[in-house]
Design a protein around this motif. Structure first.
Motif, short mmCIF file in Angstrom:
data_model
loop_
_atom_site.label_atom_id
_atom_site.label_comp_id
_atom_site.label_asym_id
_atom_site.label_seq_id
_atom_site.Cartn_x
_atom_site.Cartn_y
_atom_site.Cartn_z
N UNK A 62 0.83 -1.20 0.00
CA UNK A 62 0.00 0.00 0.00
C UNK A 62 0.87 1.25 0.00
N UNK A 63 0.34 2.32 -0.54
CA UNK A 63 0.97 3.64 -0.43
C UNK A 63 0.46 4.27 0.86
N UNK A 64 1.35 4.44 1.83
CA UNK A 64 0.96 4.89 3.17
C UNK A 64 1.51 6.29 3.42
N UNK A 65 0.64 7.21 3.77
CA UNK A 65 1.04 8.56 4.13
C UNK A 65 1.12 8.64 5.65
N UNK A 66 2.26 9.06 6.17
CA UNK A 66 2.51 9.08 7.62
C UNK A 66 2.82 10.49 8.07
N UNK A 67 2.04 11.02 9.00
CA UNK A 67 2.40 12.27 9.66
C UNK A 67 3.19 11.92 10.92
N UNK A 68 4.07 12.82 11.32
CA UNK A 68 4.93 12.48 12.45
C UNK A 68 5.93 11.40 12.09
N UNK A 69 6.27 11.31 10.81
CA UNK A 69 7.09 10.20 10.31
C UNK A 69 8.53 10.23 10.81
N UNK A 70 8.99 11.39 11.26
CA UNK A 70 10.36 11.47 11.78
C UNK A 70 10.39 11.55 13.30
N UNK A 71 9.23 11.38 13.93
CA UNK A 71 9.15 11.44 15.39
C UNK A 71 9.59 10.15 16.05
N UNK A 72 9.46 10.12 17.36
CA UNK A 72 9.93 8.99 18.16
C UNK A 72 9.24 7.68 17.76
N UNK A 116 5.46 -1.83 2.19
CA UNK A 116 4.63 -0.69 1.84
C UNK A 116 5.47 0.45 1.28
N UNK A 117 4.86 1.26 0.46
CA UNK A 117 5.48 2.48 -0.05
C UNK A 117 5.07 3.62 0.88
N UNK A 118 6.03 4.26 1.51
CA UNK A 118 5.74 5.24 2.55
C UNK A 118 6.10 6.65 2.09
N UNK A 119 5.18 7.57 2.35
CA UNK A 119 5.46 8.99 2.18
C UNK A 119 5.29 9.66 3.54
N UNK A 142 -5.25 12.25 0.19
CA UNK A 142 -6.00 11.96 -1.04
C UNK A 142 -5.24 11.06 -2.00
N UNK A 143 -3.92 11.13 -1.97
CA UNK A 143 -3.11 10.36 -2.91
C UNK A 143 -2.56 9.06 -2.32
N UNK A 144 -2.99 8.72 -1.10
CA UNK A 144 -2.49 7.52 -0.44
C UNK A 144 -3.56 6.44 -0.36
N UNK A 145 -3.12 5.20 -0.17
CA UNK A 145 -4.04 4.09 0.06
C UNK A 145 -4.40 3.97 1.54
N UNK A 146 -3.60 4.60 2.39
CA UNK A 146 -3.83 4.56 3.84
C UNK A 146 -3.11 5.73 4.48
N UNK A 147 -3.63 6.17 5.63
CA UNK A 147 -3.01 7.27 6.37
C UNK A 147 -2.74 6.82 7.80
N UNK A 148 -1.54 7.10 8.27
CA UNK A 148 -1.17 6.86 9.67
C UNK A 148 -0.81 8.21 10.27
N UNK A 149 -1.66 8.70 11.16
CA UNK A 149 -1.49 10.05 11.71
C UNK A 149 -0.89 9.96 13.11
N UNK A 150 0.40 10.30 13.22
CA UNK A 150 1.11 10.21 14.49
C UNK A 150 1.64 11.55 14.97
#
Length: 299
Positions: free
Chosen positions: A1-11, A25-28, A63-71
């Motif tokens: 899946x194309x996964x969009x992650x906020x907080x991707x550089x956090x702990x 997965x393909x991560x943005x 909108x451009x991702x298959x899934x969102x992980x909001x951290x």
């Protein structure tokens, strides 16, 4: 899946990105600085520049991702209203972007404040509603989207997600101990904090993305509750400091902003989460991490 992650550089986010990439997965990742962008690119992740206030960038990422992980979270404890408002706006933006898509939307929440006099479980509903509540009531807001064609999953993290390099609550408590020359605990030290190792929390994120159904609530809890006195004693051992009780009326003055959190009872279980995902915590315990020097001063 194309996964969009906020907080991707956090702990938690940086470890979760590693798990997602390892799973194929393909991560943005959302990055607000050149350093964060470079770290993500070095891992093989894509970068979308922006921060928690950049709702246009967050919307486009969702909108451009298959899934969102909001951290992501501002964690502005000096002005929680700012953090709460930003969190609610980001969740609203992501939810609106995913309506009717059946795409996964995982978001960070917490286990503290869900139950009184007993450990919180996944069946406990969050009492926090509205913009003025902790995290802006984001968990309940996000779960509303489960009825609108979004596979919302709440990731409730322990008050301490520990490990080498952690700059969170335990690091703050250890810093107070070094500054004061004494490792304190509130009152009789019997109030407890749930805990989970960072590696276990990251695995939970990846498993939740793959397996959790819409409306699921997951508990990233490795230990149901570690007494604050034991935490203080381990910090005392780590820095060769005396250990003492801090009277309840003096907790805020002694510990500063972290005092209110350290005095809370934040126990929780993860039985249902483990059964649902086949997830089992395997990382070191909090006390093992402290005794192994995970919070040793390196500067």
């Amino acid at each position: 899946m194309r996964v969009f992650v906020t907080g991707a550089s956090g702990w938690i986010g940086s470890a979760a990105v590693d798990e997602l990439l390892a799973a194929g997965h393909e991560v943005t990742g959302l990055a607000r600085s050149d350093a964060s962008a470079a770290a993500l690119e070095a891992k093989g992740a894509h970068v979308r520049r922006g921060d928690l206030d950049d709702l246009d960038s967050i919307r486009a990422g969702a909108e451009t991702a298959d899934a969102v992980v909001h951290l992501a979270n501002k964690h502005d404890f000096s002005n929680p209203a700012v953090s709460n408002a930003a969190e609610r706006a980001a969740v609203q933006t992501i939810g609106d972007a995913l309506v009717g898509t059946d795409r996964p939307f995982l978001l960070a929440s917490g286990v503290v404040g869900l139950a009184t006099g007993r450990p919180a479980t996944e069946q406990d509903l969050s009492p926090f509603h509205g913009a003025e509540s902790p995290r802006g009531g984001s968990e309940n807001l996000a779960l509303e989207f489960a009825d609108r064609g979004v596979r919302t999953v709440s990731l409730r993290f322990s008050p301490t997600v520990h490990g080498t390099g952690d700059h969170g609550f335990i690091a703050a408590i250890a810093a107070v101990a070094r500054q004061k020359g004494v490792s304190g605990y509130p009152g009789d030290g019997t109030n407890r904090w749930a805990a989970v190792h960072r590696s276990d929390a990251a695995r939970l994120v990846a498993l939740g993305l793959e397996k959790a159904p819409a409306g699921a609530i997951l508990h990233a809890v490795g230990e149901e509750g570690v007494p604050t006195r034991e935490i203080a004693e381990a910090i005392g051992r780590a820095f060769d400091l005396p250990v003492t009780s801090i009277a309840p009326d003096d907790v805020q003055e002694h510990f500063g902003w972290i005092g209110g959190f350290f005095a809370m009872d934040g126990t929780a279980t993860s039985i249902a989460t483990q059964e649902l995902l086949g997830w089992s915590p395997t990382g070191p315990t909090l006390i093992e991490d402290l005794d192994a020097g995970a919070y040793a001063v390196t500067e």
